[in-house]
Design a protein around this motif. Structure first.
Motif, PDB file in Angstrom:
ATOM      1  N   ASP A  77     -10.168   6.085   5.411  1.00  0.00           N
ATOM      2  CA  ASP A  77      -9.492   6.524   6.629  1.00  0.00           C
ATOM      3  C   ASP A  77     -10.265   6.003   7.845  1.00  0.00           C
ATOM      4  OD1 ASP A  77      -8.207   7.767   8.698  1.00  0.00           O
ATOM      5  OD2 ASP A  77      -8.426   9.797   7.920  1.00  0.00           O
ATOM      6  N   ALA A  78      -9.718   4.960   8.477  1.00  0.00           N
ATOM      7  CA  ALA A  78     -10.294   4.433   9.723  1.00  0.00           C
ATOM      8  C   ALA A  78     -11.753   4.032   9.560  1.00  0.00           C
ATOM      9  CB  ALA A  78     -10.118   5.448  10.858  1.00  0.00           C
ATOM     10  N   ARG A  79     -12.088   3.478   8.427  1.00  0.00           N
ATOM     11  CA  ARG A  79     -13.458   3.010   8.177  1.00  0.00           C
ATOM     12  C   ARG A  79     -13.533   1.528   8.568  1.00  0.00           C
ATOM     13  NH1 ARG A  79     -16.163   1.146   3.102  1.00  0.00           N
ATOM     14  NH2 ARG A  79     -18.380   1.679   3.268  1.00  0.00           N
ATOM     15  N   PRO A  80     -14.391   1.145   9.509  1.00  0.00           N
ATOM     16  CA  PRO A  80     -14.369  -0.232  10.017  1.00  0.00           C
ATOM     17  C   PRO A  80     -14.665  -1.284   8.966  1.00  0.00           C
ATOM     18  CG  PRO A  80     -16.254   0.988  10.889  1.00  0.00           C
ATOM     19  CD  PRO A  80     -15.359   1.984  10.233  1.00  0.00           C
ATOM     20  N   GLU A  81     -15.419  -0.915   7.929  1.00  0.00           N
ATOM     21  CA  GLU A  81     -15.675  -1.889   6.869  1.00  0.00           C
ATOM     22  C   GLU A  81     -14.391  -2.313   6.161  1.00  0.00           C
ATOM     23  OE1 GLU A  81     -19.443   0.621   7.185  1.00  0.00           O
ATOM     24  OE2 GLU A  81     -17.274   0.916   7.336  1.00  0.00           O
ATOM     25  N   ASN A  82     -13.367  -1.454   6.211  1.00  0.00           N
ATOM     26  CA  ASN A  82     -12.118  -1.729   5.495  1.00  0.00           C
ATOM     27  C   ASN A  82     -10.945  -2.079   6.388  1.00  0.00           C
ATOM     28  OD1 ASN A  82     -13.422   0.847   3.629  1.00  0.00           O
ATOM     29  ND2 ASN A  82     -13.014  -1.111   2.650  1.00  0.00           N
ATOM     30  N   ALA A  83     -10.988  -1.701   7.665  1.00  0.00           N
ATOM     31  CA  ALA A  83      -9.891  -2.017   8.578  1.00  0.00           C
ATOM     32  C   ALA A  83     -10.433  -2.086   9.998  1.00  0.00           C
ATOM     33  CB  ALA A  83      -8.775  -0.972   8.484  1.00  0.00           C
ATOM     34  N   ARG A  84     -10.236  -3.230  10.627  1.00  0.00           N
ATOM     35  CA  ARG A  84     -10.731  -3.425  11.994  1.00  0.00           C
ATOM     36  C   ARG A  84      -9.976  -4.576  12.629  1.00  0.00           C
ATOM     37  NH1 ARG A  84     -14.056  -5.273   8.155  1.00  0.00           N
ATOM     38  NH2 ARG A  84     -14.694  -7.468   8.204  1.00  0.00           N
ATOM     39  N   VAL A  85     -10.056  -4.632  13.940  1.00  0.00           N
ATOM     40  CA  VAL A  85      -9.479  -5.748  14.690  1.00  0.00           C
ATOM     41  C   VAL A  85     -10.631  -6.551  15.274  1.00  0.00           C
ATOM     42  CG1 VAL A  85      -8.020  -6.429  16.629  1.00  0.00           C
ATOM     43  CG2 VAL A  85      -7.399  -4.442  15.223  1.00  0.00           C
ATOM     44  N   GLU A  86     -10.613  -7.841  15.014  1.00  0.00           N
ATOM     45  CA  GLU A  86     -11.636  -8.715  15.579  1.00  0.00           C
ATOM     46  C   GLU A  86     -11.039 -10.098  15.837  1.00  0.00           C
ATOM     47  OE1 GLU A  86     -13.999 -10.254  11.585  1.00  0.00           O
ATOM     48  OE2 GLU A  86     -14.671  -8.380  12.508  1.00  0.00           O
ATOM     49  N   ALA A  87     -11.386 -10.655  16.985  1.00  0.00           N
ATOM     50  CA  ALA A  87     -10.954 -12.005  17.357  1.00  0.00           C
ATOM     51  C   ALA A  87      -9.436 -12.164  17.282  1.00  0.00           C
ATOM     52  CB  ALA A  87     -11.645 -13.050  16.488  1.00  0.00           C
ATOM     53  N   GLY A  88      -8.719 -11.131  17.684  1.00  0.00           N
ATOM     54  CA  GLY A  88      -7.269 -11.222  17.746  1.00  0.00           C
ATOM     55  C   GLY A  88      -6.547 -11.063  16.430  1.00  0.00           C
ATOM     56  N   ARG A  89      -7.247 -10.562  15.416  1.00  0.00           N
ATOM     57  CA  ARG A  89      -6.617 -10.395  14.099  1.00  0.00           C
ATOM     58  C   ARG A  89      -7.004  -9.055  13.495  1.00  0.00           C
ATOM     59  NH1 ARG A  89      -8.348 -16.420  11.934  1.00  0.00           N
ATOM     60  NH2 ARG A  89      -6.899 -17.596  13.268  1.00  0.00           N
ATOM     61  N   LEU A  90      -6.068  -8.462  12.781  1.00  0.00           N
ATOM     62  CA  LEU A  90      -6.363  -7.301  11.966  1.00  0.00           C
ATOM     63  C   LEU A  90      -6.997  -7.780  10.660  1.00  0.00           C
ATOM     64  CD1 LEU A  90      -6.062  -4.273  11.086  1.00  0.00           C
ATOM     65  CD2 LEU A  90      -3.822  -4.945  10.157  1.00  0.00           C
ATOM     66  N   ILE A  91      -8.110  -7.173  10.317  1.00  0.00           N
ATOM     67  CA  ILE A  91      -8.774  -7.470   9.044  1.00  0.00           C
ATOM     68  C   ILE A  91      -8.652  -6.240   8.151  1.00  0.00           C
ATOM     69  CG2 ILE A  91     -10.906  -8.164   7.908  1.00  0.00           C
ATOM     70  CD1 ILE A  91      -9.872 -10.218   9.943  1.00  0.00           C
ATOM     71  N   ILE A  92      -7.978  -6.387   7.026  1.00  0.00           N
ATOM     72  CA  ILE A  92      -8.016  -5.377   5.970  1.00  0.00           C
ATOM     73  C   ILE A  92      -8.885  -5.961   4.868  1.00  0.00           C
ATOM     74  CG2 ILE A  92      -6.705  -4.090   4.247  1.00  0.00           C
ATOM     75  CD1 ILE A  92      -4.374  -4.012   6.139  1.00  0.00           C
ATOM     76  N   GLU A  93      -9.933  -5.235   4.523  1.00  0.00           N
ATOM     77  CA  GLU A  93     -10.936  -5.785   3.607  1.00  0.00           C
ATOM     78  C   GLU A  93     -11.127  -4.857   2.414  1.00  0.00           C
ATOM     79  OE1 GLU A  93     -14.349  -8.023   5.155  1.00  0.00           O
ATOM     80  OE2 GLU A  93     -15.586  -6.446   4.237  1.00  0.00           O
ATOM     81  N   ALA A  94     -10.954  -5.418   1.222  1.00  0.00           N
ATOM     82  CA  ALA A  94     -11.246  -4.705  -0.021  1.00  0.00           C
ATOM     83  C   ALA A  94     -12.658  -5.074  -0.451  1.00  0.00           C
ATOM     84  CB  ALA A  94     -10.241  -5.088  -1.099  1.00  0.00           C
ATOM     85  N   ARG A  95     -13.441  -4.050  -0.822  1.00  0.00           N
ATOM     86  CA  ARG A  95     -14.861  -4.249  -1.113  1.00  0.00           C
ATOM     87  C   ARG A  95     -15.215  -3.653  -2.475  1.00  0.00           C
ATOM     88  NH1 ARG A  95     -17.800  -4.966   3.790  1.00  0.00           N
ATOM     89  NH2 ARG A  95     -19.604  -3.907   2.901  1.00  0.00           N
ATOM     90  N   ARG A  96     -16.168  -4.286  -3.129  1.00  0.00           N
ATOM     91  CA  ARG A  96     -16.701  -3.749  -4.391  1.00  0.00           C
ATOM     92  C   ARG A  96     -17.846  -2.818  -4.037  1.00  0.00           C
ATOM     93  NH1 ARG A  96     -18.277  -1.625  -8.546  1.00  0.00           N
ATOM     94  NH2 ARG A  96     -18.711  -2.660 -10.536  1.00  0.00           N
TER      95      ARG A  96
END
Length: 277
Positions: A72-91
């Motif tokens: 929930d709103a954790r920047p490691e998994n969802a953030r906006v940077e350099a004009g793009r949304l980044i959704i990141e799946a992590r091990r």
């Protein structure tokens, strides 16, 4: 040409040759107006006025036997940077003391849902670059805002991609009559060889008569309204958008999960919704 003459010629050409392109502006399909968009132009967390996070099944485990914990709103998994949304799946396995809804998952990711009453019909477009690691399962899709029963209430999958089949993108609908549980789902796949290296526009045009799937304005599948009732066509109610990366699961994990490929990102340049004027 002498150096001074060459320099003068380059200066004369500079305004045209070196001009930077203006940022892309939403171009409305004919007869439509833009009713909702996120251009992801402010670094930081995704706009809470536009998006919320679905974490409802973290403790019990997600559908299709998926392996991720949706933060929930954790920047490691969802953030906006350099004009793009980044959704990141992590091990990674999070500390249950800090995340009390943790269900023991070995992966984290994000599942973002559009806020508001949703939309009935329209043109939906997401410009994105996809992850390709084996076990990744990114999706851009839609569910009813007042979902009571699945698949009877319907689902529209604008884009799905599984990492063990890199470069094959799928557009699908699910209904009571047509769904993957019964192996009667309706949809099609399209080859996009550079889906994980380049941005493409994943699109749906939804009207009372049909749901049309397109890639970069090229139609590749059309699901027509058969006029036989809700089991085949539950698509006359508001739907909301969902962006996520699942990990593993019945489809995404058919050939296992390559832990060495993580983290995996879906980058989204924009999300736009138009409706008929």
């Amino acid at each position: 040409m002498r150096p001074l003459a060459l320099a003068a010629a380059l200066l004369a050409l500079a305004p045209a040759a070196l001009a930077q392109p203006a940022p892309a502006q939403p171009s409305a399909p004919e007869g439509h107006r833009l009713v909702w968009a996120d251009e992801f132009d402010a670094d930081g967390p995704p706009d809470p006025a536009r998006w919320t996070f679905d974490t409802s099944a973290n403790r019990t485990g997600w559908y299709n036997n998926e392996a991720q914990y949706y933060a929930d709103a954790r920047p490691e998994n969802a953030r906006v940077e350099a004009g793009r949304l980044i959704i990141e799946a992590r091990r990674e396995r999070l500390d249950p003391a800090a995340f009390p809804d943790h269900g023991g998952q070995d992966y984290t990711s994000a599942r973002m849902v559009s806020r508001g009453p949703g939309w009935t019909y329209g043109v939906f477009e997401v410009r994105a670059k996809l992850p390709c690691g084996r076990g990744s399962w990114p999706a851009v899709w839609m569910l009813p805002t007042a979902l009571e029963a699945w698949p009877e209430d319907g689902e529209i999958d604008i884009m799905e991609h599984v990492g063990h089949r890199p470069g094959v993108v799928h557009g699908t609908v699910h209904t009571g009559a047509y769904n993957h549980v019964a192996k009667t789902q309706r949809g099609a796949g399209i080859r996009v060889p550079d889906a994980c290296d380049a941005f493409h526009r994943y699109q749906v045009r939804w009207t009372p008569d049909a749901i049309v799937f397109a890639l970069d304005d090229v139609e590749y599948y059309r699901f027509a309204n058969e006029r036989t009732g809700k089991p085949a066509w539950p698509f006359d109610q508001p739907f909301q958008l969902i962006l996520n990366i699942a990990v593993g699961g019945d489809w995404g994990g058919e050939e296992g999960v390559d832990d060495g490929s993580f983290p995996q990102r879906m980058e989204v340049d924009w999300v736009r919704v138009w409706q008929a004027e």
